[in-house]
Motif scaffolding. Structure first.
Motif, mmCIF file in Angstrom:
data_model
loop_
_atom_site.group_PDB
_atom_site.id
_atom_site.type_symbol
_atom_site.label_atom_id
_atom_site.label_comp_id
_atom_site.label_asym_id
_atom_site.label_seq_id
_atom_site.Cartn_x
_atom_site.Cartn_y
_atom_site.Cartn_z
ATOM 1 N N ARG A 197 63.961 83.278 54.609
ATOM 2 C CA ARG A 197 64.194 81.988 53.973
ATOM 3 C C ARG A 197 64.099 80.943 55.065
ATOM 4 O O ARG A 197 64.593 81.153 56.173
ATOM 5 C CB ARG A 197 65.576 81.950 53.322
ATOM 6 C CG ARG A 197 65.703 82.950 52.190
ATOM 7 C CD ARG A 197 67.128 83.118 51.743
ATOM 8 N NE ARG A 197 67.614 81.896 51.081
ATOM 9 C CZ ARG A 197 68.794 81.828 50.481
ATOM 10 N NH1 ARG A 197 69.610 82.858 50.465
ATOM 11 N NH2 ARG A 197 69.166 80.703 49.906
ATOM 12 N N VAL B 292 60.346 78.706 45.761
ATOM 13 C CA VAL B 292 60.991 77.501 46.275
ATOM 14 C C VAL B 292 62.182 77.180 45.383
ATOM 15 O O VAL B 292 62.060 77.161 44.164
ATOM 16 C CB VAL B 292 60.016 76.293 46.284
ATOM 17 C CG1 VAL B 292 60.732 75.029 46.751
ATOM 18 C CG2 VAL B 292 58.797 76.585 47.131
ATOM 19 N N GLN B 293 63.325 76.923 46.018
ATOM 20 C CA GLN B 293 64.481 76.404 45.296
ATOM 21 C C GLN B 293 64.612 74.938 45.711
ATOM 22 O O GLN B 293 65.088 74.630 46.811
ATOM 23 C CB GLN B 293 65.742 77.192 45.636
ATOM 24 C CG GLN B 293 65.728 78.590 45.033
ATOM 25 C CD GLN B 293 67.043 79.294 45.272
ATOM 26 O OE1 GLN B 293 67.443 79.497 46.410
ATOM 27 N NE2 GLN B 293 67.716 79.655 44.194
ATOM 28 N N PRO B 294 64.161 74.027 44.837
ATOM 29 C CA PRO B 294 64.174 72.601 45.195
ATOM 30 C C PRO B 294 65.591 72.085 45.428
ATOM 31 O O PRO B 294 66.520 72.416 44.696
ATOM 32 C CB PRO B 294 63.559 71.921 43.973
ATOM 33 C CG PRO B 294 62.835 72.993 43.239
ATOM 34 C CD PRO B 294 63.592 74.262 43.522
ATOM 35 N N GLU B 295 65.733 71.278 46.468
ATOM 36 C CA GLU B 295 66.989 70.604 46.796
ATOM 37 C C GLU B 295 68.190 71.551 46.779
ATOM 38 O O GLU B 295 69.287 71.186 46.361
ATOM 39 C CB GLU B 295 67.199 69.419 45.864
ATOM 40 C CG GLU B 295 66.107 68.377 45.990
ATOM 41 C CD GLU B 295 66.359 67.129 45.174
ATOM 42 O OE1 GLU B 295 67.333 67.083 44.385
ATOM 43 O OE2 GLU B 295 65.572 66.179 45.326
ATOM 44 N N GLU B 296 68.012 72.753 47.272
ATOM 45 C CA GLU B 296 69.063 73.774 47.249
ATOM 46 C C GLU B 296 70.237 73.436 48.181
ATOM 47 O O GLU B 296 71.369 73.822 47.923
ATOM 48 C CB GLU B 296 68.470 75.130 47.635
ATOM 49 C CG GLU B 296 69.421 76.283 47.538
ATOM 50 C CD GLU B 296 69.835 76.631 46.125
ATOM 51 O OE1 GLU B 296 70.731 77.487 45.977
ATOM 52 O OE2 GLU B 296 69.285 76.075 45.142
ATOM 53 N N TYR C 259 68.785 66.106 50.694
ATOM 54 C CA TYR C 259 68.605 67.321 49.906
ATOM 55 C C TYR C 259 67.360 68.041 50.413
ATOM 56 O O TYR C 259 66.305 67.423 50.594
ATOM 57 C CB TYR C 259 68.481 67.000 48.418
ATOM 58 C CG TYR C 259 69.787 66.540 47.836
ATOM 59 C CD1 TYR C 259 70.770 67.459 47.492
ATOM 60 C CD2 TYR C 259 70.057 65.185 47.660
ATOM 61 C CE1 TYR C 259 71.993 67.044 46.986
ATOM 62 C CE2 TYR C 259 71.272 64.757 47.162
ATOM 63 C CZ TYR C 259 72.230 65.700 46.820
ATOM 64 O OH TYR C 259 73.442 65.288 46.327
ATOM 65 N N ASP D 206 64.805 71.633 50.342
ATOM 66 C CA ASP D 206 64.345 72.830 49.628
ATOM 67 C C ASP D 206 64.617 74.089 50.447
ATOM 68 O O ASP D 206 64.578 74.063 51.681
ATOM 69 C CB ASP D 206 62.834 72.769 49.370
ATOM 70 C CG ASP D 206 62.424 71.644 48.443
ATOM 71 O OD1 ASP D 206 63.306 71.017 47.814
ATOM 72 O OD2 ASP D 206 61.208 71.394 48.344
ATOM 73 N N ASP D 207 64.866 75.188 49.750
ATOM 74 C CA ASP D 207 64.976 76.509 50.356
ATOM 75 C C ASP D 207 63.691 77.258 50.004
ATOM 76 O O ASP D 207 63.383 77.435 48.825
ATOM 77 C CB ASP D 207 66.200 77.235 49.800
ATOM 78 C CG ASP D 207 66.551 78.509 50.539
ATOM 79 O OD1 ASP D 207 66.034 78.717 51.659
ATOM 80 O OD2 ASP D 207 67.346 79.294 50.003
ATOM 81 N N ILE D 208 62.937 77.659 51.010
ATOM 82 C CA ILE D 208 61.635 78.299 50.813
ATOM 83 C C ILE D 208 61.773 79.792 51.079
ATOM 84 O O ILE D 208 62.244 80.199 52.150
ATOM 85 C CB ILE D 208 60.576 77.715 51.780
ATOM 86 C CG1 ILE D 208 60.585 76.182 51.777
ATOM 87 C CG2 ILE D 208 59.199 78.299 51.517
ATOM 88 C CD1 ILE D 208 60.096 75.538 50.520
ATOM 89 N N GLY E 153 62.793 73.743 53.839
ATOM 90 C CA GLY E 153 61.533 73.065 53.576
ATOM 91 C C GLY E 153 61.114 72.079 54.645
ATOM 92 O O GLY E 153 59.933 71.894 54.903
#
Length: 161
Positions: A118, A140-144, A151, A153-155, A121
């Motif tokens: 992980r 991708v979990q946007p604005e995680e 904010y 992202d988690d990639i 972003g």
């Protein structure tokens, strides 16, 4: 810069690894607060056997943490990179790439079929390194995460072994 020597971490590396972890902490790559001096680097879930270190002239200049993404037996064929740090003075010298390649080889040696990670972003240098070593974005979990007022992202990235 000479080529770093890769090896498994040893219990005696704890202080040096804790110091390296504190010195390299930044919100561009960490979702947790900085490690405090009194916090141990090794934990019951992540001990010396789970870390490969890069050493130059007897000094630790980087580490990579390799573990399991879950505790499920059905997921035991996958390894996950759970941390990577390179000392400031060793950046841009191929230490991160050498650690990443060593982790891929160690995962293979352990019988894994896939390796994942992980990355935040906004951590463009790390994402480029991972992509250059065959990792692809798998989700991708946007604005995680909310880090340093932004904010992020988690990639999720991965590759077969």
């Amino acid at each position: 810069m000479p080529i770093p020597r890769m090896r498994l971490a040893m219990p005696d590396d704890e202080d040096a690894l804790g110091r390296l972890d504190r010195e390299t902490w930044a919100p561009t790559h960490s979702v947790r607060p900085p490690r405090q001096h009194h916090e141990p680097f090794f934990t019951p879930r992540s001990g010396p056997r789970d870390h490969l270190v890069a050493e130059l002239d007897g000094r630790l200049v980087g580490y990579i943490r390799l573990g399991f993404p879950t505790e499920l037996a059905s997921n035991a064929h996958v390894r996950q990179i759970l941390g990577l740090a390179v000392a400031e003075e060793a950046r841009g010298e191929g230490v991160g790439r050498a650690l990443l390649r060593a982790a891929v080889e160690e995962a293979r040696r352990q019988g894994a079929r896939r390796i994942t990670l992980r990355v935040l972003g906004h951590n463009t240098p790390a994402r480029k390194l991972y992509e250059s070593e065959g990792f692809v974005v798998e989700g991708v979990q946007p604005e995680e995460f909310h880090l340093d007022g932004v904010y992020v992202d988690d990639i999720f990235m991965g590759r077969p072994l």
